[in-house]
Design an enzyme around this catalytic site. Structure first.
Site, PDB file in Angstrom:
ATOM      1  N   ASP A   1       0.837  -1.198   0.000  1.00  0.00           N
ATOM      2  CA  ASP A   1       0.000   0.000   0.000  1.00  0.00           C
ATOM      3  C   ASP A   1       0.876   1.254   0.000  1.00  0.00           C
ATOM      4  O   ASP A   1       1.887   1.324   0.697  1.00  0.00           O
ATOM      5  CB  ASP A   1      -0.883  -0.015   1.258  1.00  0.00           C
ATOM      6  CG  ASP A   1      -1.864   1.127   1.300  1.00  0.00           C
ATOM      7  OD1 ASP A   1      -2.705   1.205   0.394  1.00  0.00           O
ATOM      8  OD2 ASP A   1      -1.780   1.938   2.246  1.00  0.00           O
TER       9      ASP A   1
ATOM     10  N   GLU B   1      14.765 -15.463  -0.584  1.00  0.00           N
ATOM     11  CA  GLU B   1      15.222 -16.556   0.270  1.00  0.00           C
ATOM     12  C   GLU B   1      14.185 -17.667   0.381  1.00  0.00           C
ATOM     13  O   GLU B   1      14.510 -18.795   0.760  1.00  0.00           O
ATOM     14  CB  GLU B   1      15.516 -16.033   1.680  1.00  0.00           C
ATOM     15  CG  GLU B   1      16.663 -15.048   1.776  1.00  0.00           C
ATOM     16  CD  GLU B   1      16.784 -14.480   3.173  1.00  0.00           C
ATOM     17  OE1 GLU B   1      16.127 -15.021   4.095  1.00  0.00           O
ATOM     18  OE2 GLU B   1      17.516 -13.480   3.350  1.00  0.00           O
TER      19      GLU B   1
END
Length: 561
Positions: A226, A275
């Site tokens: 956002d 990751e």
């Protein structure tokens, strides 16, 4: 002969593991769920996570690839959950962390990925950091994590600068200090209950990297960021030197929006995301002056997608649409990112109503317009969007052809911008009315206890129940379009279109053996046929190698027989 799209019955797509397809997001169709308005499981009039979970089979059968959930975090709800008090907790109105976990697991079981909203520009004024900053007074280290400043004027009675809130009024609020005296001011680009974080403070970055890992460990497949363009403010917080600043948004780089410093933050975040297995993604809500600046957010080491608000704001006009399509594809190609198309969301008037009104009225419209015209154009615009290379976002209820509810009584409105002058129009409630599932009931199947915003009687015949299996219905058009798109993986792939010659007011392009034609005019046009009709948003007539395409209609063809 005349042809209308063929209605497809509800179907069960084969479920797949969320890690089955690499780069799934490049051509994904992602469905936005506004949780408070999707489905209510406990009859309190407010949608919740268990309600969303119960409707996952509907989304699976609709044919979308992923679900994006608007905020469900612990929040006082001053701005419908975009004022977050605790980023690691679910607000009780929506359920619990166990409900979130169950939803994510069930979605994956249905072959759906889950994207959650992240709100890093500001917190709630009930966030523990902000409460402590107020309680500890001037000099509190917690105040450095927000933008606290002394005021101007002889007694500090004036705001620190001339910035204005997007919701109207000054972007600064003065606090009362613990000793009862008027004190410092804090920055809030939105509501006063939404103080902006100071991203120059290392603790803010540390906290959000931890928040990312918390939700990634729970299994979410990505984040919609956002106000992704708002985190970094220009050094010194300089005056803008003008009023009516909200009218300037999207036209120029502002000292509080689209600062180049945001990109270092997203490069850090991308390293964290990479990751994790499962091809997880970021999508940016980034209002920028140009699609070229939007492309900065999706460079290879930053975010994956960014909403194309330039496309959302384009009129139903062939020339304007072609220009923004070309500019978008040209901007995304050098950074290797897919274009991302969107027509509606929780902050703008639904496109069935925007297209029912004359162009140039903006993205928040207060009049219903010609609803028949608006729906016809909305259906055509959707088929055009779904034929473009890249990813597409759908907003809940648009597959039902829902218009905005433009006549909500003032006393039921809850958009905070509605209660503040000189900001956004404050009419976002109209696109947030709970969606209808059945023809009957206190809330047309939304729940057993009514709905938090009133639904109009026309909702009955626009409900999922009323449209399922009905030839020509908007719901079946969406189901058919998503089925064709899924069956033809090349449809969303690629990074360009081959424009074809077409009459004025008509868009025509080829992608391999696929052709899309969109007639944006108010009159029928007759063009050469391009093979076998796959789908049309309205009734088309074929004869002697030619096809009559009605006004405001889009047609899909394939050269295959």
């Amino acid at each position: 002969m005349s042809q209308q799209h063929t209605a497809a019955p509800a179907r069960h797509f084969a479920t797949v593991s969320v890690a089955d397809r690499r780069d799934w997001w490049r051509d994904a169709v992602i469905y936005q769920v506004y949780p408070r308005s999707f489905a209510d499981s406990n009859g309190d009039g407010m949608g919740d996570l268990e309600g969303v979970r119960s409707r996952l089979p509907y989304l699976r059968d609709l044919g979308v690839d992923a679900v994006w959930l608007s905020p469900f975090y612990a929040s006082p709800q001053a701005d419908a959950g975009y004022d977050v008090a605790d980023y690691r907790a679910v607000d009780p109105m929506f359920g619990s962390l166990l409900d979130a976990d169950a939803l994510i697991r069930d979605a994956h079981g249905h072959g759906l990925r889950v994207i959650v909203d992240l709100v890093p520009n500001h917190s709630s004024d009930r966030h523990e950091w902000f409460k402590r900053a107020l309680a500890e007074g001037p000099g509190s280290p917690l105040r450095d994590r927000y933008h606290f400043r002394p005021g101007k004027g002889k007694k500090g009675e004036l705001p620190p600068n001339d910035w204005e809130s997007i919701f109207g009024g000054p972007a600064w609020t003065r606090v009362t200090e613990p000793d009862g005296t008027p004190g410092e001011w804090y920055l809030h680009l939105f509501a006063p209950e939404q103080p902006d974080f100071n991203w120059d403070h290392p603790a803010v970055g540390d906290e959000f990297r931890s928040i990312l890992r918390f939700w990634l460990d729970m299994g979410v497949d990505g984040f919609r960021i956002d106000v992704a363009h708002g985190l970094v403010k220009a050094e010194g917080l300089p005056d803008l030197g003008t009023h009516d600043q909200v009218k300037l948004l999207g036209n120029d780089v502002m000292p509080f929006f689209d600062q180049d410093g945001v990109h270092a933050i997203y490069r850090q975040w991308r390293r964290i995301l990479d990751e994790y297995s499962g091809d997880r993604i970021f999508v940016a809500e980034a209002w920028t002056p140009t699609v070229e600046r939007t492309a900065n957010y999706v460079r290879p080491d930053e975010l994956h997608q960014a909403f194309n608000f330039q496309y959302l704001g384009t009129a139903w006009d062939a020339k304007e649409l072609r220009a923004v399509i070309d500019r978008t594809l040209d901007a995304m190609r050098p950074v290797g990112a897919p274009a991302t198309w969107v027509l509606s969301n929780h902050d703008v008037t639904r496109h069935a109503t925007r297209f029912a009104n004359p162009p140039g009225l903006g993205t928040q419209i207060r009049t219903a317009g010609d609803r028949e015209l608006g729906l016809r154009r909305a259906r055509a615009a959707t088929l055009l969007m779904l034929a473009l290379p890249g990813s597409a976002y759908l907003y809940q209820g648009e597959e039902l052809g829902l218009p905005d509810v433009v006549d909500l009584p003032d006393e039921v409105r809850q958009d905070p911008a509605y209660f503040r002058g000189a900001g956004q129009d404050g009419f976002r409630d109209g696109c947030r009315v709970p969606i209808p599932w059945t023809r009957t009931g206190s809330s047309y199947g939304f729940g057993d206890g009514g709905s938090w915003l009133p639904q109009p009687p026309v909702w009955a015949e626009l409900s999922v129940e009323a449209q399922t299996g009905v030839p020509g219905s908007t719901l079946e058009l969406y189901r058919s379009a998503l089925r064709v798109r899924r069956e033809r993986p090349d449809l969303g792939a690629g990074e360009s279109v081959e424009w074809l010659r077409a009459p004025e007011g008509v868009l025509a392009f080829r992608r391999g053996d696929f052709v899309c034609v969109a007639n944006t005019t108010g009159e029928s046009v007759t063009i050469p046929s391009h093979g076998r009709v796959l789908l049309a948003s309205g009734e088309v007539t074929e004869a002697d190698g030619e096809t009559k395409v009605p006004a405001d209609t889009t047609v899909w063809w394939t050269a295959e027989r």
